[in-house]
Design a protein around this motif. Sequence first.
Motif, short mmCIF file in Angstrom:
data_model
loop_
_atom_site.label_atom_id
_atom_site.label_comp_id
_atom_site.label_asym_id
_atom_site.label_seq_id
_atom_site.Cartn_x
_atom_site.Cartn_y
_atom_site.Cartn_z
N ILE A 33 0.82 -1.21 0.00
CA ILE A 33 0.00 0.00 0.00
C ILE A 33 0.85 1.26 0.00
CG2 ILE A 33 -1.67 1.32 1.34
CD1 ILE A 33 -2.83 -1.39 2.26
N LYS A 34 0.55 2.14 -0.92
CA LYS A 34 1.28 3.41 -1.03
C LYS A 34 0.44 4.59 -0.54
CE LYS A 34 4.76 1.94 -3.88
NZ LYS A 34 6.18 1.96 -3.54
N ASP A 35 -0.84 4.46 -0.67
CA ASP A 35 -1.70 5.57 -0.28
C ASP A 35 -3.11 5.01 -0.05
OD1 ASP A 35 -2.57 8.09 0.31
OD2 ASP A 35 -2.71 8.76 -1.76
N HIS A 36 -3.94 5.77 0.63
CA HIS A 36 -5.32 5.35 0.73
C HIS A 36 -6.26 6.54 0.79
CE1 HIS A 36 -4.25 5.10 5.22
NE2 HIS A 36 -4.84 6.25 5.02
N THR A 37 -7.49 6.26 0.46
CA THR A 37 -8.52 7.28 0.43
C THR A 37 -9.71 6.71 1.16
OG1 THR A 37 -7.82 8.02 -1.73
CG2 THR A 37 -10.05 8.56 -1.07
N ILE A 38 -10.13 7.42 2.18
CA ILE A 38 -11.23 6.91 2.98
C ILE A 38 -12.26 8.01 3.16
CG2 ILE A 38 -11.85 6.02 5.26
CD1 ILE A 38 -9.10 4.65 5.23
N LYS A 39 -13.45 7.73 2.72
CA LYS A 39 -14.50 8.73 2.84
C LYS A 39 -15.75 8.12 3.45
CE LYS A 39 -13.69 9.59 -1.48
NZ LYS A 39 -13.72 10.08 -2.88
N LEU A 80 -19.02 4.06 -8.64
CA LEU A 80 -17.67 4.02 -8.09
C LEU A 80 -16.83 5.08 -8.78
CD1 LEU A 80 -17.12 0.18 -8.37
CD2 LEU A 80 -17.96 1.45 -6.39
N ASP A 81 -15.72 5.36 -8.17
CA ASP A 81 -14.85 6.40 -8.70
C ASP A 81 -13.41 5.96 -8.52
OD1 ASP A 81 -13.43 8.80 -9.10
OD2 ASP A 81 -15.32 9.85 -8.79
N LYS A 87 -21.95 -8.23 -0.93
CA LYS A 87 -21.54 -7.82 0.39
C LYS A 87 -20.80 -6.49 0.27
CE LYS A 87 -18.97 -11.00 2.13
NZ LYS A 87 -18.33 -11.98 3.02
N HIS A 88 -20.86 -5.76 1.33
CA HIS A 88 -20.11 -4.52 1.37
C HIS A 88 -18.63 -4.84 1.18
CE1 HIS A 88 -20.54 -0.29 2.68
NE2 HIS A 88 -19.24 -0.41 2.60
N HIS A 89 -17.99 -4.15 0.28
CA HIS A 89 -16.59 -4.46 0.04
C HIS A 89 -15.84 -3.21 -0.42
CE1 HIS A 89 -18.37 -4.69 -3.93
NE2 HIS A 89 -17.20 -4.30 -4.36
N HIS A 90 -14.53 -3.34 -0.50
CA HIS A 90 -13.71 -2.19 -0.87
C HIS A 90 -12.68 -2.59 -1.90
CE1 HIS A 90 -15.84 0.03 2.02
NE2 HIS A 90 -15.67 -0.94 2.88
N HIS A 91 -11.84 -1.64 -2.28
CA HIS A 91 -10.97 -1.88 -3.43
C HIS A 91 -9.50 -1.61 -3.16
CE1 HIS A 91 -15.01 -1.15 -5.27
NE2 HIS A 91 -14.67 -2.26 -5.88
N LEU A 92 -8.67 -2.52 -3.66
CA LEU A 92 -7.24 -2.30 -3.72
C LEU A 92 -6.92 -1.98 -5.19
CD1 LEU A 92 -5.92 -5.46 -1.79
CD2 LEU A 92 -6.47 -3.20 -0.86
N ILE A 93 -6.35 -0.84 -5.43
CA ILE A 93 -6.14 -0.40 -6.80
C ILE A 93 -4.64 -0.36 -7.09
CG2 ILE A 93 -6.50 1.48 -8.44
CD1 ILE A 93 -8.81 2.32 -6.40
N CYS A 94 -4.20 -1.13 -8.06
CA CYS A 94 -2.77 -1.17 -8.36
C CYS A 94 -2.37 0.05 -9.19
CB CYS A 94 -2.39 -2.44 -9.10
SG CYS A 94 -0.62 -2.50 -9.45
N LEU A 95 -1.39 0.77 -8.70
CA LEU A 95 -0.94 1.99 -9.37
C LEU A 95 -0.17 1.67 -10.64
CD1 LEU A 95 0.29 3.85 -6.19
CD2 LEU A 95 -1.68 4.49 -7.57
N ASN A 96 0.28 0.43 -10.76
CA ASN A 96 1.09 0.03 -11.90
C ASN A 96 0.23 -0.50 -13.04
OD1 ASN A 96 3.42 -2.41 -12.86
ND2 ASN A 96 3.79 -0.21 -12.97
N CYS A 97 -0.57 -1.52 -12.76
CA CYS A 97 -1.34 -2.15 -13.84
C CYS A 97 -2.83 -1.79 -13.79
CB CYS A 97 -1.17 -3.66 -13.80
SG CYS A 97 -1.92 -4.44 -12.35
N ASN A 98 -3.21 -0.97 -12.83
CA ASN A 98 -4.59 -0.52 -12.69
C ASN A 98 -5.60 -1.63 -12.38
OD1 ASN A 98 -4.10 2.28 -13.11
ND2 ASN A 98 -3.81 1.81 -15.28
N GLY A 146 -1.71 1.05 -4.39
CA GLY A 146 -0.39 0.48 -4.16
C GLY A 146 0.04 -0.39 -5.32
N ILE A 147 0.88 -1.37 -4.99
CA ILE A 147 1.43 -2.25 -6.01
C ILE A 147 0.97 -3.68 -5.72
CG2 ILE A 147 3.55 -3.11 -7.08
CD1 ILE A 147 3.15 -0.09 -7.42
N CYS A 148 0.35 -4.29 -6.70
CA CYS A 148 -0.20 -5.62 -6.49
C CYS A 148 0.88 -6.71 -6.59
CB CYS A 148 -1.33 -5.91 -7.47
SG CYS A 148 -0.80 -6.21 -9.15
N LYS A 149 0.50 -7.88 -6.19
CA LYS A 149 1.38 -9.04 -6.16
C LYS A 149 2.14 -9.22 -7.47
CE LYS A 149 -1.13 -12.35 -4.52
NZ LYS A 149 -1.89 -13.61 -4.28
#
Lengths: 146, 146
Positions: free
Chosen positions: A127-133, B75-76, B91-102, B136-139
């Motif tokens: 994890i490099k950054d996060h956004t929580i709203k 979503l945004d 179910k309520h869930h959240h997201h890990l977004i890879c800055l490299n491969c999106n 962040g950066i994914c596996k």
Amino acid sequence: MDKNFEKFKEILLENNYRLTKQREEIFKAFQQYDKKHFNAEQLLDILKKEDEDIGSATVYRNLELFQRLGILKQLDFNDAFKYYELNLIKKHHHHLICLNCNSIIEFNDEVLENFEKKIEDEYDFEIKDHTIKFYGICKNCSKEES
Amino acid sequence: MDKNFEKFKEILLENNYRLTKQREEIFKAFQQYDKKHFNAEQLLDILKKEDEDIGSATVYRNLELFQRLGILKQLDFNDAFKYYELNLIKKHHHHLICLNCNSIIEFNDEVLENFEKKIEDEYDFEIKDHTIKFYGICKNCSKEES
DNA sequence: ATCGATGCAAACCTTTTGCATGCAG
DNA sequence: CTGCATGCAAAAGGTTTGCATCGAT
């Protein structure tokens, strides 16, 4: 005296960008106003009111630049605009967004930082950054409604 | 049999909206594909490939409508597009977004739900929804880099 | 048959870009 | 002086809207 401004100048020069009147004014607008986040339009209004009529292309270009240099942080409140806030000194924080009056309350909490570590291990994701709203109804609005 | 679709139909009719072929196709596209979030453009592509050539205005209008009715959730991901995902059963869930491969990884965790209560008390803010994103950066990407 | 839904194209709105001019270093 | 920064206007790019037509109820 003004450490933020010194830091700002330093970052620009270190990266071989010029310190122009326009860049100075944009930066000062972020420092001077209570309101913590601006989009380009709001910033242009502020600058115009202070007789610093800067071209909108310049504002957009510099908001983008300042973000790349870490001077500003880009925010997103799910509307059509990109927002920015000063990023030089602020503690890491997050936002409570009122669905009724659209006001934005800042908060920060350490519990979250621990939570982050857990996610990193579990998903093998660095994890490099996060956004929580959090979206909801603020104190004032819940009074008015009742 | 298809409970989601029944629910979808029910919501439309309860709110006095008509069940058109186009609305059906849009909804089905969300159900059929693995990929979990679409923006309007991606959805139009999918529909076109299935020979369901729906006008883009119709897609935009219905994405907006479905969101208002709680069928979809907007979503945004900090780009120019609005994304949507099905909101009927998930179910309520959240997201890990890879800055490299999106790429976007979904996760959910209960710790967060407790954290929410704490915020509510502390700030006297009634939380209705939240959005949590870790960048962040994914596996896969961290393997390739090394 | 009625009135909401669709499709097309044009409009909108924020942001980006090309190019000539200006100004910081 | 040199070349980056600015300002203007035009373009881009996603989304919205007006209006005639279509089709669900």
